[in-house]
Design a protein around this motif. Structure first.
Motif, short mmCIF file in Angstrom:
data_model
loop_
_atom_site.label_atom_id
_atom_site.label_comp_id
_atom_site.label_asym_id
_atom_site.label_seq_id
_atom_site.Cartn_x
_atom_site.Cartn_y
_atom_site.Cartn_z
N SER A 40 89.33 66.18 60.01
CA SER A 40 89.75 66.43 58.62
C SER A 40 89.92 67.92 58.39
N ASN A 41 88.95 68.69 58.86
CA ASN A 41 89.02 70.14 58.65
C ASN A 41 90.21 70.74 59.40
N LEU A 42 90.48 70.19 60.58
CA LEU A 42 91.63 70.67 61.35
C LEU A 42 92.93 70.40 60.57
N THR B 117 88.92 60.39 51.78
CA THR B 117 88.91 58.93 51.58
C THR B 117 89.10 58.24 52.93
N GLN B 118 90.02 58.78 53.73
CA GLN B 118 90.28 58.18 55.04
C GLN B 118 89.07 58.34 55.95
N ALA C 270 82.94 59.43 61.88
CA ALA C 270 83.72 60.68 61.85
C ALA C 270 82.82 61.87 61.51
N THR C 271 83.06 63.00 62.19
CA THR C 271 82.23 64.19 61.94
C THR C 271 82.87 65.11 60.91
N GLY C 272 84.11 64.82 60.55
CA GLY C 272 84.80 65.68 59.59
C GLY C 272 85.60 66.78 60.26
N GLU C 273 85.45 66.91 61.59
CA GLU C 273 86.14 68.00 62.27
C GLU C 273 87.66 67.83 62.25
#
Ligand code: FDP
Length: 348
Positions: free
Chosen positions: A29-31, A16-17, A24-27
């Motif tokens: 988030s994955n971290l 959501t953030q 944002a690439t999502g990297e």
């Protein structure tokens, strides 16, 4: 928008953030998921520690010259294992390792540098008190290849994320990416962190002060005067507070974040730069404190503005409710300007 009544997993919340940042690439988030996974593994080991006979000291000593507990070693390895092969990081540093931890040769380096204290407050393990993992994330500054020391030696205001996991009566993960502070509680039955404390804020002034008062005689007069203020000896300037000190930064900080209060680890004659580490403890906690409306200083400088020059650098720390931190810095200034300030204590 997330409502308090809905059940929100950390995964859903991070997504959501991320939606609020179209670039944002999502990297990152994955971290954060990688770190959440490490926290779950460490939480499991911490819960089983007594049963598995892994309490007690290992025969190793860390770079600070402190005795390592077995669980410290396990937590350190777990953080490294959960992060090093992801392709999301270029370098790591741990309070338990002397030097930069490079990514393995077979992994393409990523764009973030991560620093962590894998098991803070570890002297509490044997007595079943809360301990925690603290982490700090920076965007790399080196251009390509494996990361170097400059990726790790960055001032706290450049952090892109910071947080801690607390292994207490329940396991919590509290983090910020610079958009408020959010807390999650691990539901062990489903193995998920659920949003329990959205948008955490700390009161401007708190009821607690937390400091190892056995060091009183080793502090300078400024710190002694501020702490006597917390005792109630300066009633015209500050209301008396209650003392609470576990001796586990994550647990002391977390209580004060929720209830309001101030934590101090000042310099003393034994620890001229204080005891806590700028990069593994003070900077990440300062980012969280400020994001929650609090403050953090070394007595004169904002923690987040301090430029590190060494991976294991220590700094004095005053952190927590903004007005209480301001009281300490003002008192230090007053005593520095007038050594006789508050020398005669008011008689009740
Ligand atoms: P520990 O030595 O048990 O790992 O920096 C480590 C730390 O704990 C903090 O978590 C805690 O706030 C502080 O040291 C406690 O130090 P004192 O025992 O000197 O009070």
């Amino acid at each position: 928008m997330l409502s308090r009544s809905s059940v929100t997993t950390i995964e859903k919340f991070i997504l959501t953030q991320e939606d609020e940042h179209p670039d944002a690439t999502g990297e990152l988030s994955n971290l954060l998921y990688d770190i959440a996974l490490a926290a779950k593994i460490i939480a499991g080991a911490t819960r089983r520690a007594g049963l598995m006979d892994i309490l007690g000291s290992a025969s190793a000593t860390n770079v600070q010259g402190e005795e390592q507990q077995k669980l410290d070693i396990f937590a350190n390895d777990t953080m490294k294992r959960c992060l090093e092969h992801t392709g999301r990081i270029c370098a790591m540093a741990s309070e338990e390792d002397e030097l930069l931890i490079p990514v393995p040769d077979d992994v393409k380096p990523g764009k973030y540098a991560v620093l962590f204290d894998p098991l803070d407050g570890s002297s509490n393990i044997d007595v079943n008190s809360a301990v925690g993992t603290i982490f700090s994330v920076y965007r790399r500054v080196s251009k390509s290849g494996k990361g170097d020391i400059d990726d790790l030696l960055q001032p706290g205001f450049r952090q892109v994320a910071a947080g801690y996991a607390m292994y207490g009566s329940s396991t919590m993960l509290v983090y910020t990416t610079g958009n408020g502070v959010h807390g999650f509680t691990l539901d062990p039955s489903i193995g998920e962190f659920l949003l329990s404390h959205p948008r955490m804020t700390t009161p401007r002034t708190g009821k607690y002060y937390s400091v190892n008062e056995s060091n009183f005689g080793r502090w300078d007069r400024g710190v002694q005067t501020a702490v006597r203020g917390f005792h109630g000896d300066l009633p015209e300037r500050i209301k008396a507070k209650n003392a609470r000190y576990i001796g586990s930064l994550v647990a002391d900080f977390h209580r004060n974040l929720i209830n309001g209060g101030v934590f101090l680890y000042p310099s003393d004659t034994k620890n001229p730069n204080g005891k806590l580490r700028l990069l593994y403890e003070c900077s990440p906690m300062a980012f969280i404190a400020e994001q929650a409306g609090g403050a953090a200083t070394d007595g004169t400088r904002r923690i987040l503005d301090i430029m590190p020059d060494d991976l294991h650098q220590r700094v004095p720390l005053v952190i927590g409710s903004a007005d209480d931190v301001a009281f300490v810095t003002e008192t230090l200034e007053k005593v520095a300007a007038d050594p006789d300030y508050a020398r005669t204590w008011p008689v009740a």
